[in-house]
Design an enzyme around this catalytic site. Structure first.
Site, PDB file in Angstrom:
ATOM      1  N   CYS A 174       0.838  -1.199   0.000  1.00  0.00           N
ATOM      2  CA  CYS A 174       0.000   0.000   0.000  1.00  0.00           C
ATOM      3  C   CYS A 174       0.876   1.254   0.000  1.00  0.00           C
ATOM      4  O   CYS A 174       1.510   1.566  -0.997  1.00  0.00           O
ATOM      5  CB  CYS A 174      -0.966  -0.043   1.175  1.00  0.00           C
ATOM      6  SG  CYS A 174      -2.325   1.153   1.055  1.00  0.00           S
ATOM      7  N   GLU A 199      -2.061  -9.284   3.160  1.00  0.00           N
ATOM      8  CA  GLU A 199      -2.205  -9.895   4.488  1.00  0.00           C
ATOM      9  C   GLU A 199      -3.650 -10.194   4.849  1.00  0.00           C
ATOM     10  O   GLU A 199      -3.924 -11.075   5.672  1.00  0.00           O
ATOM     11  CB  GLU A 199      -1.579  -8.994   5.559  1.00  0.00           C
ATOM     12  CG  GLU A 199      -2.299  -7.683   5.829  1.00  0.00           C
ATOM     13  CD  GLU A 199      -1.834  -6.519   4.964  1.00  0.00           C
ATOM     14  OE1 GLU A 199      -1.999  -5.365   5.390  1.00  0.00           O
ATOM     15  OE2 GLU A 199      -1.313  -6.777   3.857  1.00  0.00           O
ATOM     16  N   HIS A 257      -3.609  -5.110  -0.090  1.00  0.00           N
ATOM     17  CA  HIS A 257      -3.162  -5.636   1.205  1.00  0.00           C
ATOM     18  C   HIS A 257      -3.223  -7.165   1.179  1.00  0.00           C
ATOM     19  O   HIS A 257      -4.256  -7.753   1.528  1.00  0.00           O
ATOM     20  CB  HIS A 257      -4.041  -5.099   2.333  1.00  0.00           C
ATOM     21  CG  HIS A 257      -3.773  -3.679   2.691  1.00  0.00           C
ATOM     22  ND1 HIS A 257      -2.877  -3.309   3.670  1.00  0.00           N
ATOM     23  CD2 HIS A 257      -4.275  -2.525   2.183  1.00  0.00           C
ATOM     24  CE1 HIS A 257      -2.839  -1.992   3.764  1.00  0.00           C
ATOM     25  NE2 HIS A 257      -3.679  -1.486   2.869  1.00  0.00           N
TER      26      HIS A 257
END
EC number: 6.3.4.2
Length: 540
Positions: A378, A515, A513
């Site tokens: 990001c 994750e 993102h």
């Protein structure tokens, strides 16, 4: 079968692990062959955590459908290896907003709006909606029993137990059994008082989960069972453990499924946990280890980066590697570059605001020049472009308009006519409201063949990942970047989704993102590739 509800509450104090307990119970039920969903109720009056400081709330977890939710939703997804949605998290702010909107529309036919029945009915309606299509709904209530904010929710739980009966609704209460170190003695009185408070509200828990530093002996368990009016086998020890992923195995060993099955009239539950057990063993005793430099600015509350930390654990478990994180404060890095010298790779996470930016830029420059693996996520990707523009392309004034609205070289800019995930057009400016106006949720990304991202995702050319950002890489500079060795490896409707350096072992930036989609049993491909590359380039 009709949906069965498992309500999870906490007593004595907060942060006892209600989210992990809820996730663990749901995992055991899921691995026993049932379909399970989880709901997190947050009693605060904010509409969602999207505008709350990471230092105030911790991480904001983004679901595939773009909801900004509590970080516990991330635990639910990671444990159950499935997506959750907006309906799996609601706040008091949302409840009151909905009831007030209904009142303004005349839906209550002129009646006086009250906590009971109107607020409580709205709560029950949302609980039932979250459970639709599942065999079980585990409901986690945030906060602590006795908090004034939680009273309407406890009343809703009490009413649901009354309406549906004990064969369809059970209550699990988590409390702390503190260890008095001077005497070496575990104390049960706080738990007894917490259960008494819950019973005064009209809820008698069927199962008691005792969070403690060391195991409870049979006499303490018997004492708790008697004073809290639960069966002897319904006092479950939740002892501190090396990894949160060991908790389902510990609960299984403690026998938590026995009272659950008895109260809800289920057959014998036999969850299949062999693969889970194997991964947990690799987390606790891996063969290899690496050190990743994590350059962030919210380091005083590491839960701000919860999903990212967990995603590294997932990748480590699936490569039999312990991922050691060296926390590096970006605000002090400019004058302390030696902090970077002993790491095997660098990770630049997302974030907002100008504070700490120069330190992150120095870390990116170091990784680029020293040829060590780097993953920018990001803001980390955006800063990688700014660093490249300044130090390789000679654009000394290159910047993001987030940090300098008047910059002459807006490498990172704001799209004013933005197309959201549903195809609608949103007008965005610097003065637009903060809440819910970012690029949120799951979007497609088209990957360029032959790139490191292409290899990471198993040679797929189309993937979906989640986003949470307001600013974008400026496509006006794309040709100049690519001409000088900064490859655009992924894009979405003309937006730059990922970049990588041509003449570097592994220098990758992603606007999304990764994750948020990582799971213990299914690690995110780009995080996994980053850990593998770090292992390959590990310093001896």
């Amino acid at each position: 079968m009709a949906v069965k509800y498992i309500f999870v509450t906490g007593g004595v104090l907060s942060s006892l692990g209600k989210g992990i307990t809820s996730s663990s119970i749901a995992t055991l039920l899921q691995q026993s062959g049932y379909s399970v969903s989880i709901l997190k109720i947050d009693p605060y009056i904010n509409v969602d955590p999207g505008t709350m400081s990471p230092l105030e709330h911790g991480e904001v977890f983004v679901t595939c459908d773009g909801a900004e939710t509590d970080l516990d939703i991330g635990h639910y997804e990671r444990f159950l290896n499935k997506d959750f949605h907006k309906k799996n998290n609601f706040t008091t702010g949302q409840i009151y907003m909905s009831v007030i909107e209904n009142e303004r529309k005349g839906k209550y036919l002129g009646k006086t709006i009250q906590i009971v029945p109107h607020i409580v009915d709205e709560i029950k309606s949302r609980i039932k909606f979250a459970g639709e299509g599942s065999d079980f709904l585990v409901v986690e209530l945030g906060g602590t029993v006795g908090d004034i904010e939680g009273m309407p929710y406890l009343e809703a739980m009490r009413q649901m137990k009354h309406e549906l009966g004990g064969k369809q609704v059970i209550s699990i209460h988590i409390t702390l059994i503190p260890l008095m170190r001077a005497a070496g003695e575990l104390k049960t009185k706080p738990t007894q008082h917490s259960v008494q408070e819950l019973r005064r509200i009209g809820i008698s828990p069927q199962i008691l989960v005792a969070r403690c530093e060391k195991n409870l002996d049979k006499e303490l368990k018997r004492k708790l069972a008697l004073s809290c009016d639960v069966d002897n086998d319904s006092v479950i020890v939740a002892q501190d453990t090396q990894s949160i992923y060991k908790c389902p195995l510990n609960f299984l060993e403690e026998g938590i499924l026995t009272p659950i099955a008895r109260h809800l009239e289920l057959g014998e539950l036999k969850p299949k946990m062999d693969n889970w057990d194997m991964l947990v063993k690799k987390i606790i005793a891996p063969k290899s280890n690496i050190t990743i430099g994590f350059v962030g600015k919210y380091l005083s509350l590491k839960e701000s980066y919860k999903s990212l930390i967990e995603s590294l654990i997932h990748a480590g478990a699936n490569t039999d590697t312990r991922v050691n994180i060296k926390w590096i404060d970006s605000e002090i890095l400019v004058d302390n570059l030696a902090l970077l010298y002993d790491v095997d790779s660098l990770l630049i996470p997302g974030g907002f605001g100008e504070r700490g930016i120069e330190g992150k830029l120095e870390a990116i420059k170091y990784a680029r020049i020293q040829q060590i693996p780097l993953l920018g996520i990001c803001l980390g990707m955006q800063l990688s472009l700014i660093e490249f523009a300044r130090n390789v392309l000679g654009m000394s004034e290159a910047n993001s308009i987030e940090f300098d609205p008047q910059t002459k070289e807006p490498v990172i800019y704001l799209i004013e006519n933005f197309i959201d995930s549903q195809g609608g057009v949103q007008l965005r400016t610097h003065t637009s409201p903060m809440g819910g106006t970012m690029r949120l949720g799951e979007y497609e990304c088209h990957i360029k063949k032959g790139t490191k991202l292409y290899e990471a995702y198993g040679k797929q050319t189309l993937i979906k990942e989640r986003h949470r950002h307001r600013y974008e890489a400026n496509p006006h500079y794309r040709a100049l970047f690519e001409k000088n060795g900064m490859i655009v490896s992924g894009e979405s409707n003309g937006l730059i989704e990922s970049i990588e350096l041509a003449n570097h072992p592994w220098f990758v930036g992603v606007q999304f993102h990764p994750e948020f989609t990582s799971r213990l049993q299914n690690p995110n491909p780009v995080i996994l590739a980053f850990v593998k590359e770090t292992l390959a380039h590990k310093k001896t």
